[in-house]
Scaffold this active site. Structure first.
Site, PDB file in Angstrom:
ATOM      1  N   TYR A 263     -13.474  -1.779  11.388  1.00 37.32           N
ATOM      2  CA  TYR A 263     -12.078  -1.343  11.205  1.00 37.32           C
ATOM      3  C   TYR A 263     -11.274  -1.629  12.483  1.00 37.32           C
ATOM      4  CZ  TYR A 263      -8.181   1.953  10.349  1.00 37.32           C
ATOM      5  OH  TYR A 263      -6.939   2.521  10.183  1.00 37.32           O
TER       6      TYR A 263
ATOM      7  N   SER B 182       1.360   3.408  -2.630  1.00 41.04           N
ATOM      8  CA  SER B 182       1.104   4.385  -3.710  1.00 41.04           C
ATOM      9  C   SER B 182       0.658   5.734  -3.168  1.00 41.04           C
ATOM     10  CB  SER B 182       0.029   3.836  -4.658  1.00 41.04           C
ATOM     11  OG  SER B 182      -1.095   3.387  -3.921  1.00 41.04           O
ATOM     12  N   ARG B 183       0.074   5.732  -1.961  1.00 41.13           N
ATOM     13  CA  ARG B 183      -0.474   6.978  -1.408  1.00 41.13           C
ATOM     14  C   ARG B 183      -0.202   7.041   0.094  1.00 41.13           C
ATOM     15  NH1 ARG B 183      -5.675   6.901  -1.208  1.00 41.13           N
ATOM     16  NH2 ARG B 183      -6.046   4.716  -1.726  1.00 41.13           N
TER      17      ARG B 183
ATOM     18  N   SER C 277      -3.643   0.616  14.335  1.00 37.72           N
ATOM     19  CA  SER C 277      -4.305   1.918  14.555  1.00 37.72           C
ATOM     20  C   SER C 277      -4.631   2.074  16.042  1.00 37.72           C
ATOM     21  CB  SER C 277      -5.610   1.959  13.755  1.00 37.72           C
ATOM     22  OG  SER C 277      -6.438   3.010  14.205  1.00 37.72           O
TER      23      SER C 277
ATOM     24  N   LYS D 200      -7.891  -4.059  13.075  1.00 40.39           N
ATOM     25  CA  LYS D 200      -6.608  -3.564  13.584  1.00 40.39           C
ATOM     26  C   LYS D 200      -6.224  -4.251  14.904  1.00 40.39           C
ATOM     27  CE  LYS D 200      -5.772  -0.770  10.199  1.00 40.39           C
ATOM     28  NZ  LYS D 200      -4.647  -1.043   9.295  1.00 40.39           N
TER      29      LYS D 200
ATOM     30  N   ASP E 270      -2.973  -6.983  -5.500  1.00 38.90           N
ATOM     31  CA  ASP E 270      -4.057  -6.827  -4.518  1.00 38.90           C
ATOM     32  C   ASP E 270      -3.699  -7.740  -3.345  1.00 38.90           C
ATOM     33  OD1 ASP E 270      -6.338  -7.040  -2.984  1.00 38.90           O
ATOM     34  OD2 ASP E 270      -7.707  -7.162  -4.691  1.00 38.90           O
ATOM     35  N   VAL E 271      -3.344  -7.132  -2.209  1.00 36.57           N
ATOM     36  CA  VAL E 271      -2.839  -7.953  -1.094  1.00 36.57           C
ATOM     37  C   VAL E 271      -3.928  -8.829  -0.461  1.00 36.57           C
ATOM     38  CG1 VAL E 271      -0.843  -6.513  -0.508  1.00 36.57           C
ATOM     39  CG2 VAL E 271      -3.075  -6.024   0.542  1.00 36.57           C
TER      40      VAL E 271
ATOM     41  N   GLY F 182       0.817  -1.224   0.000  1.00 32.25           N
ATOM     42  CA  GLY F 182       0.000   0.000   0.000  1.00 32.25           C
ATOM     43  C   GLY F 182       0.840   1.258   0.000  1.00 32.25           C
TER      44      GLY F 182
HETATM   45  P1  NAP Z   1      -4.628   5.886   2.216  1.00 29.32           P
HETATM   46  O1  NAP Z   1      -4.044   7.216   1.983  1.00 29.32           O
HETATM   47  O2  NAP Z   1      -6.069   5.637   1.933  1.00 29.32           O
HETATM   48  O3  NAP Z   1      -3.739   4.800   1.422  1.00 29.32           O
HETATM   49  C1  NAP Z   1      -4.068   3.444   1.498  1.00 29.32           C
HETATM   50  C2  NAP Z   1      -3.033   2.647   0.739  1.00 29.32           C
HETATM   51  O4  NAP Z   1      -3.396   1.253   0.872  1.00 29.32           O
HETATM   52  C3  NAP Z   1      -3.012   2.970  -0.740  1.00 29.32           C
HETATM   53  O5  NAP Z   1      -1.674   3.011  -1.194  1.00 29.32           O
HETATM   54  C4  NAP Z   1      -3.766   1.792  -1.372  1.00 29.32           C
HETATM   55  O6  NAP Z   1      -3.269   1.452  -2.655  1.00 29.32           O
HETATM   56  C5  NAP Z   1      -3.405   0.667  -0.414  1.00 29.32           C
HETATM   57  N1  NAP Z   1      -4.353  -0.442  -0.507  1.00 29.32           N
HETATM   58  C6  NAP Z   1      -5.655  -0.481  -0.127  1.00 29.32           C
HETATM   59  N2  NAP Z   1      -6.184  -1.687  -0.430  1.00 29.32           N
HETATM   60  C7  NAP Z   1      -5.190  -2.422  -1.011  1.00 29.32           C
HETATM   61  C8  NAP Z   1      -5.112  -3.730  -1.553  1.00 29.32           C
HETATM   62  N3  NAP Z   1      -6.177  -4.563  -1.563  1.00 29.32           N
HETATM   63  N4  NAP Z   1      -3.929  -4.156  -2.053  1.00 29.32           N
HETATM   64  C9  NAP Z   1      -2.842  -3.336  -2.061  1.00 29.32           C
HETATM   65  N5  NAP Z   1      -2.861  -2.076  -1.579  1.00 29.32           N
HETATM   66  C10 NAP Z   1      -4.026  -1.621  -1.072  1.00 29.32           C
HETATM   67  O7  NAP Z   1      -4.443   5.433   3.730  1.00 29.32           O
HETATM   68  P2  NAP Z   1      -3.323   5.820   4.824  1.00 29.32           P
HETATM   69  O8  NAP Z   1      -3.913   6.815   5.722  1.00 29.32           O
HETATM   70  O9  NAP Z   1      -2.022   6.084   4.166  1.00 29.32           O
HETATM   71  O10 NAP Z   1      -3.282   4.438   5.639  1.00 29.32           O
HETATM   72  C11 NAP Z   1      -2.195   3.517   5.555  1.00 29.32           C
HETATM   73  C12 NAP Z   1      -2.334   2.515   6.687  1.00 29.32           C
HETATM   74  O11 NAP Z   1      -2.316   3.210   7.933  1.00 29.32           O
HETATM   75  C13 NAP Z   1      -3.664   1.744   6.673  1.00 29.32           C
HETATM   76  O12 NAP Z   1      -3.449   0.414   7.085  1.00 29.32           O
HETATM   77  C14 NAP Z   1      -4.499   2.480   7.683  1.00 29.32           C
HETATM   78  O13 NAP Z   1      -5.504   1.660   8.246  1.00 29.32           O
HETATM   79  C15 NAP Z   1      -3.454   2.859   8.687  1.00 29.32           C
HETATM   80  N6  NAP Z   1      -3.822   3.975   9.540  1.00 29.32           N
HETATM   81  C16 NAP Z   1      -4.155   5.181   9.020  1.00 29.32           C
HETATM   82  C17 NAP Z   1      -4.504   6.228   9.873  1.00 29.32           C
HETATM   83  C18 NAP Z   1      -4.905   7.581   9.363  1.00 29.32           C
HETATM   84  O14 NAP Z   1      -5.431   8.379  10.170  1.00 29.32           O
HETATM   85  N7  NAP Z   1      -4.692   7.933   8.115  1.00 29.32           N
HETATM   86  C19 NAP Z   1      -4.504   6.024  11.255  1.00 29.32           C
HETATM   87  C20 NAP Z   1      -4.161   4.787  11.757  1.00 29.32           C
HETATM   88  C21 NAP Z   1      -3.806   3.770  10.892  1.00 29.32           C
HETATM   89  P3  NAP Z   1      -4.059   1.743  -4.046  1.00 29.32           P
HETATM   90  O15 NAP Z   1      -4.640   3.116  -3.937  1.00 29.32           O
HETATM   91  O16 NAP Z   1      -2.966   1.622  -5.062  1.00 29.32           O
HETATM   92  O17 NAP Z   1      -5.097   0.669  -4.192  1.00 29.32           O
END
Ligand code: NAP
Length: 241
Positions: free
Chosen positions: A150, A9-10, A137, A154, A58-59, A7
């Protein structure tokens, strides 16, 4: 070190991939839907003379995970660090959650971690070394209203982290979770300015986290040698357990 991150890419994963590449590591950055973003990251790094591998998988699908690990081993011979970062979120009242929502969330957030770790482990055990970091999380720690599913996914990751740390310690493989607080990424783009202001006021450090905040914790954990089975939570003091 050879580092596979899912994951990437973003958001958080992208920042981690960039910072690890710039720190001199071989990084394989996984993406699924956001091919444009992944390619842009690769091009931008290239302009600064850094190489990064990007790999579409796709993981939540075991065969795609296996192909990604095979690619990595073929190219680099071993994987030193696995970072399970890919994830999705969904806000819904518990009574509205469908069976499909339930299965999909667990498949993407939790079963994917089962797949990547199982596929990578034979190589880490063979090398008698490895570092696995799972991104969970704060909601897995304390629970979130309207994000119960969710939170379950986690909390499952954290339970796996603790169990595997015990099981894999004798093979010199460290397993830890990073449990971020609220981080400014697409995942929180639904929050209004007013909501963000309100949240900021309740966080002791007074602000949301950034992907860079999480990337710093990852860099620290990778270079550490005696931390395993821990849930490390960079959250600005919002959740103190
Ligand atoms: P995000 O900006 O929405 O990015 C999510 C990433 O996960 C994207 O690169 C997406 O890739 C990838 N992804 C989703 N489904 C996938 C799949 N089936 N196979 C491969 N890649 C997949 O989210 P983020 O905020 O960076 O979150 C990253 C991690 O941190 C997540 O596990 C999230 O639960 C955790 N987290 C986030 C927060 C927060 O507040 N943002 C807080 C606690 C924990 P594509 O777009 O290429 O599909």
């Amino acid at each position: 070190m050879n580092i596979l991150i899912t994951g990437a890419s973003r958001g958080i994963g992208r920042q981690i991939a960039i910072d690890l590449t710039k720190s001199g590591h071989n990084v394989i950055a996984n993406y699924n839907k956001s091919e444009k973003d992944a390619k842009l990251m690769q091009e931008e790094l290239k302009k600064e003379n850094y190489e990064i591998d990007i790999y579409k998988a796709d993981v939540s699908k075991r065969q795609e995970v296996k192909s990604m690990i095979d690619f990595t081993i073929k190219k680099y011979g071993k994987i030193d660090v696995l970072i399970n970062n890919a994830g999705i979120s969904q806000e819904k009242m518990f009574t509205d959650i469908t069976e499909n929502d339930w299965n999909n969330m667990l498949q993407v957030n939790l079963t994917s971690v089962f797949y990547t770790i199982q596929e990578v482990l034979p190589y880490m055990i063979h090398n008698k070394a490895g570092c696995i970091i799972n991104i969970s999380s704060i909601w897995g720690l304390v629970g979130a209203s309207c994000e119960s599913l969710y939170s379950v996914s986690k909390a499952g990751i954290d339970a796996l982290t603790k169990s595997l740390a015990k099981e894999l310690g004798p093979s010199n493989i460290r397993v830890n979770s990073i449990a971020p607080g609220i981080i400014d990424t697409d995942m929180n783009k639904n929050l209004s300015k007013e909501e963000i202001n309100e949240i900021n006021q309740s966080i002791p450090l007074g602000r949301l986290g950034t992907p860079k905040d999480i990337s710093k914790s990852i860099l620290w954990l990778i270079n550490d040698s005696y931390t395993t089975g821990q849930i490390i939570s960079p959250n600005g003091g919002w959740v103190i357990t």
